[in-house]
Write a protein that holds these residues in place. Structure first.
Motif, PDB file in Angstrom:
ATOM      1  N   VAL A 167       2.184   5.995   3.364  1.00 42.22           N
ATOM      2  CA  VAL A 167       2.227   5.202   2.136  1.00 42.22           C
ATOM      3  C   VAL A 167       0.897   4.504   1.912  1.00 42.22           C
ATOM      4  N   GLY A 168       0.610   4.217   0.664  1.00 44.30           N
ATOM      5  CA  GLY A 168      -0.545   3.386   0.352  1.00 44.30           C
ATOM      6  C   GLY A 168      -1.783   4.150  -0.049  1.00 44.30           C
ATOM      7  N   VAL A 169      -1.628   5.397  -0.529  1.00 42.45           N
ATOM      8  CA  VAL A 169      -2.812   6.128  -1.013  1.00 42.45           C
ATOM      9  C   VAL A 169      -3.206   5.546  -2.365  1.00 42.45           C
ATOM     10  N   GLU A 170      -4.515   5.317  -2.482  1.00 41.11           N
ATOM     11  CA  GLU A 170      -5.037   4.657  -3.678  1.00 41.11           C
ATOM     12  C   GLU A 170      -5.773   5.675  -4.541  1.00 41.11           C
ATOM     13  N   TYR A 171      -5.483   5.668  -5.848  1.00 43.76           N
ATOM     14  CA  TYR A 171      -6.139   6.607  -6.764  1.00 43.76           C
ATOM     15  C   TYR A 171      -6.986   5.823  -7.770  1.00 43.76           C
ATOM     16  N   THR A 172      -8.100   6.414  -8.146  1.00 43.91           N
ATOM     17  CA  THR A 172      -8.978   5.708  -9.101  1.00 43.91           C
ATOM     18  C   THR A 172      -9.152   6.484 -10.404  1.00 43.91           C
ATOM     19  N   THR A 205      -1.302  13.614  -5.739  1.00 42.63           N
ATOM     20  CA  THR A 205      -0.738  14.636  -4.851  1.00 42.63           C
ATOM     21  C   THR A 205       0.658  14.257  -4.378  1.00 42.63           C
ATOM     22  N   LYS A 206       0.863  12.942  -4.168  1.00 44.02           N
ATOM     23  CA  LYS A 206       2.184  12.505  -3.712  1.00 44.02           C
ATOM     24  C   LYS A 206       2.607  11.268  -4.498  1.00 44.02           C
ATOM     25  N   ALA A 207       3.693  11.390  -5.203  1.00 40.48           N
ATOM     26  CA  ALA A 207       4.270  10.224  -5.890  1.00 40.48           C
ATOM     27  C   ALA A 207       5.725  10.539  -6.187  1.00 40.48           C
ATOM     28  N   SER A 208       6.525   9.510  -6.292  1.00 42.53           N
ATOM     29  CA  SER A 208       7.956   9.734  -6.554  1.00 42.53           C
ATOM     30  C   SER A 208       8.385   8.905  -7.757  1.00 42.53           C
ATOM     31  N   PHE A 209       9.467   9.361  -8.377  1.00 43.17           N
ATOM     32  CA  PHE A 209      10.037   8.637  -9.513  1.00 43.17           C
ATOM     33  C   PHE A 209      10.456   7.237  -9.060  1.00 43.17           C
ATOM     34  N   ASP A 210      10.120   6.236  -9.839  1.00 44.04           N
ATOM     35  CA  ASP A 210      10.474   4.834  -9.569  1.00 44.04           C
ATOM     36  C   ASP A 210       9.662   4.187  -8.438  1.00 44.04           C
ATOM     37  N   GLU A 211       8.676   4.933  -7.907  1.00 38.66           N
ATOM     38  CA  GLU A 211       7.880   4.384  -6.800  1.00 38.66           C
ATOM     39  C   GLU A 211       7.062   3.189  -7.285  1.00 38.66           C
ATOM     40  N   LEU A 212       6.944   2.210  -6.427  1.00 38.01           N
ATOM     41  CA  LEU A 212       6.195   1.000  -6.776  1.00 38.01           C
ATOM     42  C   LEU A 212       4.693   1.272  -6.662  1.00 38.01           C
ATOM     43  N   VAL A 213       3.944   0.774  -7.623  1.00 34.92           N
ATOM     44  CA  VAL A 213       2.493   1.002  -7.633  1.00 34.92           C
ATOM     45  C   VAL A 213       1.790  -0.350  -7.728  1.00 34.92           C
ATOM     46  N   GLU A 214       0.781  -0.515  -6.875  1.00 30.71           N
ATOM     47  CA  GLU A 214      -0.007  -1.756  -6.946  1.00 30.71           C
ATOM     48  C   GLU A 214      -1.323  -1.434  -7.641  1.00 30.71           C
ATOM     49  N   ILE A 262     -10.179   2.119 -17.928  1.00 34.30           N
ATOM     50  CA  ILE A 262     -10.015   3.428 -17.294  1.00 34.30           C
ATOM     51  C   ILE A 262     -10.918   3.531 -16.072  1.00 34.30           C
ATOM     52  N   THR A 263     -12.094   2.946 -16.190  1.00 37.30           N
ATOM     53  CA  THR A 263     -12.998   2.998 -15.030  1.00 37.30           C
ATOM     54  C   THR A 263     -12.819   1.741 -14.178  1.00 37.30           C
ATOM     55  N   GLY A 264     -12.818   1.960 -12.902  1.00 40.27           N
ATOM     56  CA  GLY A 264     -12.786   0.822 -11.967  1.00 40.27           C
ATOM     57  C   GLY A 264     -11.399   0.337 -11.613  1.00 40.27           C
ATOM     58  N   THR A 265     -10.372   0.835 -12.289  1.00 41.75           N
ATOM     59  CA  THR A 265      -9.006   0.402 -11.959  1.00 41.75           C
ATOM     60  C   THR A 265      -8.456   1.293 -10.841  1.00 41.75           C
ATOM     61  N   LYS A 266      -7.846   0.637  -9.862  1.00 43.24           N
ATOM     62  CA  LYS A 266      -7.293   1.406  -8.736  1.00 43.24           C
ATOM     63  C   LYS A 266      -5.775   1.298  -8.750  1.00 43.24           C
ATOM     64  N   ALA A 267      -5.113   2.382  -8.395  1.00 43.84           N
ATOM     65  CA  ALA A 267      -3.640   2.359  -8.333  1.00 43.84           C
ATOM     66  C   ALA A 267      -3.191   2.836  -6.961  1.00 43.84           C
ATOM     67  N   LYS A 268      -2.530   1.926  -6.258  1.00 43.12           N
ATOM     68  CA  LYS A 268      -2.081   2.280  -4.905  1.00 43.12           C
ATOM     69  C   LYS A 268      -0.575   2.545  -4.954  1.00 43.12           C
ATOM     70  N   PHE A 269      -0.165   3.736  -4.515  1.00 43.54           N
ATOM     71  CA  PHE A 269       1.251   4.114  -4.523  1.00 43.54           C
ATOM     72  C   PHE A 269       1.878   3.658  -3.208  1.00 43.54           C
ATOM     73  N   LEU A 270       2.868   2.799  -3.299  1.00 41.41           N
ATOM     74  CA  LEU A 270       3.345   2.113  -2.098  1.00 41.41           C
ATOM     75  C   LEU A 270       4.480   2.825  -1.348  1.00 41.41           C
ATOM     76  N   GLY A 271       4.934   3.940  -1.873  1.00 42.62           N
ATOM     77  CA  GLY A 271       5.929   4.732  -1.130  1.00 42.62           C
ATOM     78  C   GLY A 271       7.305   4.105  -1.052  1.00 42.62           C
ATOM     79  N   LYS A 272       7.602   3.158  -1.918  1.00 41.15           N
ATOM     80  CA  LYS A 272       8.939   2.547  -1.935  1.00 41.15           C
ATOM     81  C   LYS A 272       9.237   2.085  -3.354  1.00 41.15           C
ATOM     82  N   THR A 273      10.505   1.870  -3.645  1.00 38.58           N
ATOM     83  CA  THR A 273      10.851   1.327  -4.957  1.00 38.58           C
ATOM     84  C   THR A 273      10.665  -0.192  -4.893  1.00 38.58           C
TER      85      THR A 273
END
Lengths: 461, 205
Positions: free
Chosen positions: A5-10, A26-35, A69-80
């Motif tokens: 968990v915790g892969v960050e996309y830019t 590459t990995k994300a799920s429906f309803d997954e929490l994103v920071e 659009i530039t400079g914003t990071k989205a970290k997928f936390l692997g949980k709802t």
């Protein structure tokens, strides 16, 4: 927690209203929490609405204002989205996303619960049959609230629904038992002054100790409102079914919640339904309202009082209309009574508690309760008819009995319905006042009450 | 003479009539006052009881409010103290982690962290960042990993990052990052660990 968990996309492809499209996923799920982290280092939360073809659509709870659009990071936390829960939540104040709002640390959690809750097994549901005293005569006497019931208040713009909500939160109690009682209060899109009023009102009455407050303010991002009832109901379920408490969940104002749903739906370019609300408004509201009830074999209960303001006082508007299909009755606030200075301005003829009959009577409240309630309906209904008639023919054209009903109608409003916002009436007092009103009628008019009760309580002889 | 006595008699008669009338009126007034007094006593008694009951109710409410606020204030103070102690515990843990760079267990941990992180970022070339102290260790583990699995295309960055330990892996184009530093692992697990520390502080374990 999984290792990955915790892969960050830019790679943010698009920002549209409250939504953000992220590419190269590459990995994300429906309803997954994103920071989400802004260029300035500010962190916001969101959740995945759609995923596929290497893209994820993320709904940002705190809004997308200031995101680029530039400079914003989205970290997928692997949980709802989860809410930390424990008994320590009682007496705490949180924001609309369940973060502390009282200068105290995050609660130390017994466990973390998915805010979407778990559906209640219909077979395990227990029929609600026990009375909750609100201390408000018109509710206790004629629209009795029962533990596990969902009973909405339909209000209108500018009417005192929030004062009534705070009064219910302060005064509500389970009488005659020593079981624990708690109030979960979710303010959705309310003004700052209203939020302060709720908080102060519970603090000053000493009721904050048994309450949990979630405050989403009018100037908070609208999208946050999607989460507020969910976190509140998650806490209510925990207190009820894990700790065995009787919980009253007050959600005000559900209209703001529905507006937020409409905003997201529009941003997702979904086919609009009635008045632009999404076609799944009914399902979505039901997801929240159905989180009330009792479960066989468990002590606690979740009773819901959602409050919604009807746009233009229109009861056929999709929000009250769909709410009415799901809930077990409704309490309607009337504009005419409000203009007459009557608080609470409950229009009893438009209101109904469908479960009242199972929650009152011998052994639960008082043996004459149901009959008195019915007779009061009859009395006020007849009084309204006589009022209309007197406007045409004048008082001189009315019969003696009609005149009695006319007076009983006034007495109903002034002596029974009208009550101070800080006045807590016990059930006996409420029924006593109802008998005062009924006693102004000739005894023969009390056709809905058994003779033994009339003999015992009628004061008009 | 006779007319005088007749007049006297009449006067006396009128006087005695008036006297009787007055006495009767006075009696009636007295009786009425007594009745009023009795009724007022009842009303007063009821009013007195109502005032006392209302005051009792108010006192009870006030008591509940004061006790409730007091308990809440104490509980909130306890929460702050516990939070302070939990933060101290984390601070202490961080210090210990900083000093554990040479331990065998740390090498094993780094090995599993690197393997897991590289695979979570996916295929293609990745850049691994670590702190100054771990640079040699990370290089060695990556070399071993590449020997074991030649498909791994990882480069260890020579730009150190300011972290306690662990690594941060980035895709070559910089669009994906996986932060698996000890700092971020602690942050991820903090909510779970806090409960254990709080239980210890409260003597519940």
């Amino acid at each position: 927690m999984p290792e990955t968990v915790g892969v960050e996309y830019t790679k943010v492809a698009e920002i549209k209203g409250p939504l953000m499209v992220i590419d190269g996923i590459t990995k994300a799920s429906f309803d997954e929490l994103v920071e989400i982290e802004t260029v300035d280092g500010e962190r916001r939360l969101g959740k995945v609405l759609e995923v596929g073809f290497g893209k994820a659509i993320v709904q940002v709870f705190e809004g997308t204002t200031g995101l680029s659009i530039t400079g914003t990071k989205a970290k997928f936390l692997g949980k709802t989205m989860e809410m930390p829960v424990s008994q320590e939540l009682l007496g705490r104040v949180f924001d609309g996303l369940g973060r502390p709002n009282d200068n105290l640390p995050d609660p130390i959690a017994d466990k973390f619960l998915d805010v979407n809750g778990e559906p209640m097994n219909p077979e395990r549901r227990e029929y609600p049959t026990s009375f909750i005293q609100t201390g408000v005569s018109v509710i206790d006497g004629m629209l009795t609230l029962v533990r596990g019931q969902k009973l909405p208040i339909f209000s209108g713009s500018g009417m005192p629904h929030n004062i009534l909500a705070a009064q219910i939160a302060r005064q509500a109690a389970v009488v005659g038992t020593k079981e624990d009682f708690a109030v979960v209060f979710a303010a959705i899109g309310v003004q700052y002054s209203e939020a302060q009023y709720f908080k102060r009102s519970l603090e000053e009455s000493g009721a904050l100790r048994r309450s949990v407050l979630f405050l989403n303010l009018a100037d908070d991002p609208a999208i946050e409102r999607i989460i507020t009832p969910r976190v509140a109901l998650t806490v209510a379920e925990y207190l009820a079914f894990d700790l065995g408490m009787h919980v009253l969940a007050i959600l005000t104002d559900m209209t703001n919640y529905a507006e937020a749903l409409r905003e997201i739906s529009a941003a997702r370019e979904e086919v609009p339904g009635r008045k632009g609300y999404p076609g799944y408004l009914y399902t979505d509201l039901a997801n929240n309202y159905e989180r009330a009830g009792r479960i066989k074999g468990k002590n606690g209960s979740v009773t819901q009082v959602p409050i919604l303001s009807m746009p233009a006082d229109d009861i056929t508007h999709p929000i009250p209309d769909l709410t009415g299909y799901i809930t077990e009755g409704q309490i309607v606030l009337g504009r005419d009574l409000f203009r007459k200075g009557i608080y609470p301005p409950v229009d009893v003829l438009m209101s109904l508690s469908r479960l009242m009959k199972d929650g009152v009577g011998e052994g639960k409240t008082r043996s004459d309760h149901m009959e008195v309630g019915n007779q009061m309906y009859d009395c006020y209904s007849r009084a309204q008819e006589v009022r209309a008639l007197s406007e045409i023919v004048g008082r001189a054209g009315l019969t003696g009995v009609d005149l009695k009903y006319l007076d009983a109608g006034d007495m109903f409003e002034q002596h029974f319905l009208k009550q101070a916002p800080d006045e807590n009436r016990a059930l006996d007092e409420t029924l006593g006042r109802a008998w005062d009103v009924l006693s102004s009628l000739p005894e023969g008019e009390l056709t809905k009450i058994k003779e033994k009760h009339v003999r015992q309580h009628y004061k008009g002889k | 003479m006779s007319s005088n006595s007749a007049m006297e008699r009449t006067i006396n008669k009128v006087l005695s009539q008036k006297e009787a009338e007055l006495i009767s009126k006075m009696d009636a007034a007295y009786q009425e006052s007594l009745n009023n007094l009795t009724a007022s006593r009842g009303k007063l008694e009821a009013e007195r009881t109502r005032i006392i009951e209302s005051a009792k109710k108010q006192a009870e409410n006030l008591k509940r409010q004061i006790v409730g606020s007091g308990r809440l204030a104490v509980r909130n103070q306890e929460l702050l103290i516990i939070e302070n102690a939990v933060n101290n515990a984390f601070e202490e843990a961080r210090k210990k982690l900083t000093a554990s760079g040479n331990k065998e267990s740390y090498r094993t941990l780094m090995s599993s962290i690197i393997e897991g992180s590289v695979s979570s970022v996916g295929s293609g070339q990745v850049v691994i960042e670590c702190n100054k102290n771990d640079y040699d260790l990370v290089k060695k583990i990556v070399a071993d990993l590449q020997k074991k699995n030649p498909n791994v295309q990882a480069v260890v960055s020579d730009q150190p990052i300011d972290v306690l330990g662990g690594i941060r892996v980035k895709s070559a184009d910089g669009t994906m990052t996986y932060d698996n530093t000890l700092d971020s692992r602690i942050e991820r697990l903090k909510p779970l660990i806090r409960k254990n520390i709080a239980q210890m502080l409260r003597g519940e374990t």
